[in-house]
Design an enzyme around this catalytic site. Structure first.
Site, PDB file in Angstrom:
ATOM      1  N   HIS A   1      18.095  67.104  76.239  1.00 37.69           N
ATOM      2  CA  HIS A   1      18.776  67.136  74.941  1.00 37.69           C
ATOM      3  C   HIS A   1      18.149  68.084  73.910  1.00 37.69           C
ATOM      4  O   HIS A   1      18.829  68.968  73.396  1.00 37.69           O
ATOM      5  CB  HIS A   1      18.898  65.717  74.378  1.00 37.69           C
TER       6      HIS A   1
ATOM      7  N   ASP B   1      16.055  62.166  70.049  1.00 35.78           N
ATOM      8  CA  ASP B   1      15.341  62.504  71.283  1.00 35.78           C
ATOM      9  C   ASP B   1      14.010  63.211  71.056  1.00 35.78           C
ATOM     10  O   ASP B   1      13.132  63.138  71.921  1.00 35.78           O
ATOM     11  CB  ASP B   1      16.240  63.348  72.198  1.00 35.78           C
TER      12      ASP B   1
END
Lengths: 373, 373
Positions: free
Chosen positions: B206, B302
């Site tokens: 991500h 993330d």
């Protein structure tokens, strides 16, 4: 236009820039010799005896060269002015090749030095025990926007109005300028090589824009406008951060560097409240497409020879350069190489172990510890 | 389908995932309570009494809820199973809110924990002097691909076949599984929470894909396929490097983590000689467009809750995580914040000062220094 000065000029490097400069000077009547390491790349020029050139205004001419050679001794013998127009990655090899053949009084100008070019050139000559009393200078960037469409052709799009240059040491800058201004009056005085080296805007723009648009470049072959599309507001903020790191490194070394926004305002009359706005306000950036591949000098030249030496100086003088370090690290991973090790370290620039006072003395007067009695 | 088990389940969080899970469970007859911190976001559900849900096969149903509340005490009173379905950034606040109201025997499952979720949840309960004997577990990822199109609607696209889960300590995993497998037989045993935490593929994919396509995302509003266009051969190599760092951190902690390529092969039967090839061989990635903005959980969740804790563990146990650090640094600059400080540090996970032996004992049996006599 023909020159009567008898100035002997050698242009080192027959890429886009070197061919343009050699042809431009020769067309104006100067005695120009052109050197390139790989003879195949200059063979057509040698056969024809010169380079066809088209200028900014559409005018065409041919620059007939005195000599086209891959023999460095032949190339530089008798030259008063040696214009080095090669990627910074080749500065070391050029210095090594020149070292045995240099003579007192010759002037070497790196067009440009990127960051630390003059330092590295000087250091290589010292390590090669070159005793000739030559002067090394570096330009802040390259004089032309130019392109070569054929083996013996050159085209100059634009010419900068002014281009700062400094000699190492700065006490020699006026001597160099008196020589180079005869051929290019655009050259102006930079205070010393720390100014030319730390005002290297490519260090800020090129790697970051390439890395933060890496997927786009590789997915489309660079089919977008590098500065217009590639500099979004967020990317602009990242550039501002990297630029602030660069200016802070300069400040820590007693150098008042221009910010990228100041530079855009001065060089292009492009203004904006943010760097993003200023970049978008520069018509000169319109139409410049992105690199077609990630194997590009924006990484393999600008990381080791621009970002790495600035980051090295930053660490040495206590400046937080974590943004630059992140870019360097990403570039290392991208290309699977250690640009920190391969790039211009303090050691390669001959600055390892020198204090700020010593570096300042070196750039201003040429004295350093090892030249003390 | 209706359940006779009388299992009391609380779903914490009414985002896309929380609404889907609450509706799915309620539609199958379980007694479900839904908690959300902001009542406005669940008011329509409270008024209607339930959530309309459409399933993978097109079937529609309504999941009627026992209770829809922003009162955490009411939400969790009497629940045997507390399914936490919130961004990792909210784990801390949820733990703090629950702490005074938890009762012996309750099971808390983080869906998912990202990296270190169970550690942080446990640490917050300890700091809040929670003495209830509860069990904390974390899932490796989220069970569904789901989306909510309206305030009281949920849609499940896909359901994973298997989903590893571990309790902290691992001696409790089978107890937790016996409870959760009643409702979701897809849950399987992970050896301990180091496995669920270090097999966090979002940590690798991500942030890097978002950052290395940052210009493209912001210039086009994410108008390209995130995995198909955004993962070029060079980007794939950078992902491989980051993934190798993750797997090496795991190895240094005695954990055999899956590589991203192994995971793609296992989870999606997507194979390739390189990660780039394997990603392109996964039909599940086709049609997934890029984030529309750089203010996205792929960065703000993330980075601090996936990359930062993995990098912290890497530094602690002598692993070179410079690629991860470059990504973290870039994200910090992009968002103008210090994700290292704000993220899951060793301290926040309660792991500061613990040796590997102590961490291993903690995850396996729940004993640590401070619980020694």
């Amino acid at each position: 236009m023909s020159s009567q000065s008898g100035l002997q000029i050698t242009v080192i490097g027959a890429g886009h820039g070197g061919k343009a400069m050699a042809a431009d000077l020769a067309a104006r009547g100067y005695a120009v010799r052109l050197y390139n390491r790989t003879y195949e790349n200059i063979e057509v020029i040698a056969i024809r005896g010169g380079i066809e050139i088209t200028f900014e205004d559409g005018r065409r001419d041919i620059g007939y060269l005195r000599c086209v050679t891959s023999d460095i001794a032949e190339a530089i013998a008798g030259a008063q002015l040696i214009m080095v127009v090669v990627p910074a990655s080749a500065h070391r090899d050029i210095a090594l090749a020149c070292a045995p053949h240099l003579k007192n009084g010759q002037v070497i100008v790196l067009n440009p030095g990127r960051t630390g070019g003059a330092f590295e050139f000087r250091q290589v000559l010292r390590e090669a025990n070159c005793t000739a009393n030559v002067t090394i200078a570096e330009a802040e960037t390259f004089l032309f926007a130019s392109r070569s469409e054929g083996p013996a052709e050159a085209h100059i799009f634009r010419r900068k109005n002014t281009l700062p240059l400094a000699a190492l040491p700065a006490t020699q800058t006026e001597t160099v300028l008196s020589l180079v201004q005869e051929v290019y009056p655009q050259f102006i005085t930079a205070r010393n090589v720390l100014y030319t080296s730390l005002n290297n805007m490519g260090a800020i723009f090129h790697p970051a824009l390439t890395l933060l648009n890496a997927g786009w470049i590789e997915a489309t072959g660079g089919d977008f406008e590098f500065y217009i599309d590639g500099v979004t507001p967020s990317i602009g903020r990242i550039l501002e951060r990297l630029d602030r790191e660069r200016v802070t490194v300069a400040t820590a070394m007693g150098v008042r560097a221009q910010s990228a926004q100041e530079w855009l305002a001065r060089a292009y009359s492009a203004h904006g409240d943010t760097l993003h706005e200023a970049i978008h306000a520069n018509p000169g950036y319109r139409g410049i497409t992105a690199p077609r591949t990630l194997r590009h000098r924006y990484i393999f030249e600008d990381v080791p020879y621009s970002l790495v030496p600035i980051a090295e100086l930053g660490r040495r003088f206590g400046v937080d350069v974590v943004g630059m370090e992140a870019m360097i690290q990403l570039a290392c991973i991208l290309h699977g190489t250690d640009y920190r090790h391969r790039g211009r370290t303090l050691k390669r620039m001959g600055l390892e172990g020198l204090s700020l006072t010593e570096i300042t003395r070196l750039v201003e007067t040429g004295e350093d510890e090892s030249s003390q009695p």
